[in-house]
Design an enzyme around this catalytic site. Structure first.
Site, PDB file in Angstrom:
ATOM      1  CE  LYS A  71      -7.866   6.341   3.614  1.00 45.23           C
ATOM      2  NZ  LYS A  71      -6.108   6.052   3.200  1.00 45.23           N
ATOM      3  CG  ASP A 110      -5.662   4.133   0.536  1.00 49.15           C
ATOM      4  OD1 ASP A 110      -6.313   4.082   0.490  1.00 49.15           O
ATOM      5  OD2 ASP A 110      -5.549   4.171   1.847  1.00 49.15           O
ATOM      6  CB  THR A 114     -10.748   1.846  11.047  1.00 49.67           C
ATOM      7  OG1 THR A 114      -9.294   1.999  10.183  1.00 49.67           O
ATOM      8  CG2 THR A 114     -11.494   0.459   9.759  1.00 49.67           C
ATOM      9  CE  LYS A 174      -1.712   1.947   3.644  1.00 51.95           C
ATOM     10  NZ  LYS A 174      -1.974   3.608   3.345  1.00 51.95           N
ATOM     11  CD  GLN A 183      -6.665   1.847  12.611  1.00 48.52           C
ATOM     12  OE1 GLN A 183      -7.454   2.293  11.885  1.00 48.52           O
ATOM     13  NE2 GLN A 183      -5.854   1.645  11.602  1.00 48.52           N
ATOM     14  N   GLY A 196       0.026  -2.289   8.766  1.00 50.73           N
ATOM     15  CA  GLY A 196       1.496  -1.458   8.347  1.00 50.73           C
ATOM     16  C   GLY A 196       2.200  -1.626   9.952  1.00 50.73           C
ATOM     17  NE  ARG A 197       0.694   2.695  13.125  1.00 50.97           N
ATOM     18  CZ  ARG A 197      -0.484   3.480  13.422  1.00 50.97           C
ATOM     19  NH1 ARG A 197       0.061   4.522  13.826  1.00 50.97           N
ATOM     20  NH2 ARG A 197      -1.709   3.758  12.644  1.00 50.97           N
ATOM     21  CE1 TYR A 251     -16.135  13.412  -0.788  1.00 48.99           C
ATOM     22  CE2 TYR A 251     -15.619  13.660   1.053  1.00 48.99           C
ATOM     23  CZ  TYR A 251     -16.431  14.533   0.181  1.00 48.99           C
ATOM     24  OH  TYR A 251     -17.992  14.840   0.703  1.00 48.99           O
ATOM     25  CG  ASP A 252     -11.828  17.839  -5.900  1.00 43.02           C
ATOM     26  OD1 ASP A 252     -13.061  19.027  -6.039  1.00 43.02           O
ATOM     27  OD2 ASP A 252     -11.101  18.462  -5.303  1.00 43.02           O
ATOM     28  CB  ILE A 253     -15.716  18.076  -8.683  1.00 42.30           C
ATOM     29  CG1 ILE A 253     -14.570  19.030  -9.685  1.00 42.30           C
ATOM     30  CG2 ILE A 253     -16.455  19.787  -7.376  1.00 42.30           C
ATOM     31  CD1 ILE A 253     -15.054  20.631 -10.341  1.00 42.30           C
ATOM     32  N   PRO A 254     -16.410  15.486  -9.628  1.00 46.38           N
ATOM     33  CG  PRO A 254     -18.890  15.013  -9.996  1.00 46.38           C
ATOM     34  CD  PRO A 254     -18.088  15.874  -9.260  1.00 46.38           C
ATOM     35  CB  THR A 313     -12.083  17.226 -10.175  1.00 42.79           C
ATOM     36  OG1 THR A 313     -11.610  18.754 -10.588  1.00 42.79           O
ATOM     37  CG2 THR A 313      -9.734  17.512  -9.186  1.00 42.79           C
ATOM     38  NE  ARG A 327      -2.256  -1.423  15.084  1.00 40.44           N
ATOM     39  CZ  ARG A 327      -2.520  -0.861  14.382  1.00 40.44           C
ATOM     40  NH1 ARG A 327      -2.899  -1.580  12.767  1.00 40.44           N
ATOM     41  NH2 ARG A 327      -2.432   0.684  13.609  1.00 40.44           N
TER      42      ARG A 327
END
Length: 244
Positions: free
Chosen positions: A69, A67, A131, A40, A202, A222-223, A71-74, A76, A193
């Site tokens: 994510k 990843d 999460t 990722k 989390q 991840g961690r 999130y904007d106008i269609p 863009t 975890r």
């Protein structure tokens, strides 16, 4: 039989040097070649270093979950997803909260970019509720009247109707999502975890084995791996617990 992917390891570091060191460590972590983790690459690394990290990961034989994510106008989102599509990654993400028009535009852009680059389009996953969100934040800060489960279920249904491959969700919500989506709809679950590991930031967490039992198609870790004294051993332990 349910499709299960190798664990997705979050390379959430800020520098190219740290990222490449982790990649070089993890490229030999599979007990066979197909056991290699999916990597990722998230906002921290991508914004800090850029597309070079995707190229370096691909050169080492990794599949990639980019990843970002969106999130904007269609319009863009369509154009941004076209750029992602040209990279030839395996998975990428978009926020379901952007609505159906944005989700469809993102999927269209992703396929267009992949076609231009003559590569397979990434599987597009919708972010439901992070999460790190719990019922209190949902109601008091987002002012959402639905329960957390209902909100996630609503977003999953929307993503399915728009033709997306699946969602990113907590494993605790998989059963509710399966009630309203097609059989091959993917549930990719962060918030993983191992037993006795601290929660960090989390809130809705499960162990790798619980994710397996709950029907997760893929887990994001991840961690517990990247900050382990032995990332390879940590990955292999988590993989065995999840894959079975």
């Amino acid at each position: 039989m349910m499709r299960r992917y190798e664990p997705i390891v979050a390379i959430d570091v800020a520098s190219e040097k740290e990222a490449l060191a982790l990649m070089d460590t993890l490229k030999d972590s599979g007990e066979a070649n197909h056991d290699m983790p999916i990597l990722k690459i998230g906002m921290e690394l991508y914004y800090g270093v850029g597309q070079e990290m995707v190229k370096q990961a691909k050169a080492r034989g990794f599949r990639i979950f980019l990843d970002l994510k969106l999130y904007d106008i269609p319009n863009t989102v369509r154009r941004a997803m076209a750029a992602i599509g040209r990279l030839g990654v395996d998975f990428t993400t978009i926020h379901a909260a952007g609505g159906s028009e944005m989700l469809k535009a993102g999927l269209e852009g992703l396929r267009q970019g992949a076609q231009e680059a003559h590569v397979e389009p990434a599987q597009l996953l919708a972010i439901t509720q992070l999460t790190s969100i719990d019922e209190q934040i949902l109601h008091e800060q987002q002012h959402v009247d639905l329960s957390l489960i209902e909100s996630v279920q609503n977003y999953a249904r929307l993503a399915d109707e728009c033709g997306l491959a699946g969602v990113v969700c907590s494993a605790q919500e998989i059963a509710a999502i399966r009630e309203v989506t097609r059989d091959d709809f993917l549930c990719v679950t962060p918030g993983i975890r191992p037993a006795h590991y601290q929660k960090d930031d989390q809130k809705r967490i499960v162990t790798p084995f619980q994710a397996h039992q709950l029907g997760s198609n893929a887990i994001v870790v991840g961690r517990p791996i990247t900050q382990s004294a032995d990332p390879v051993a940590a990955y292999q332990t988590i993989r065995r617990e999840f894959i079975g």
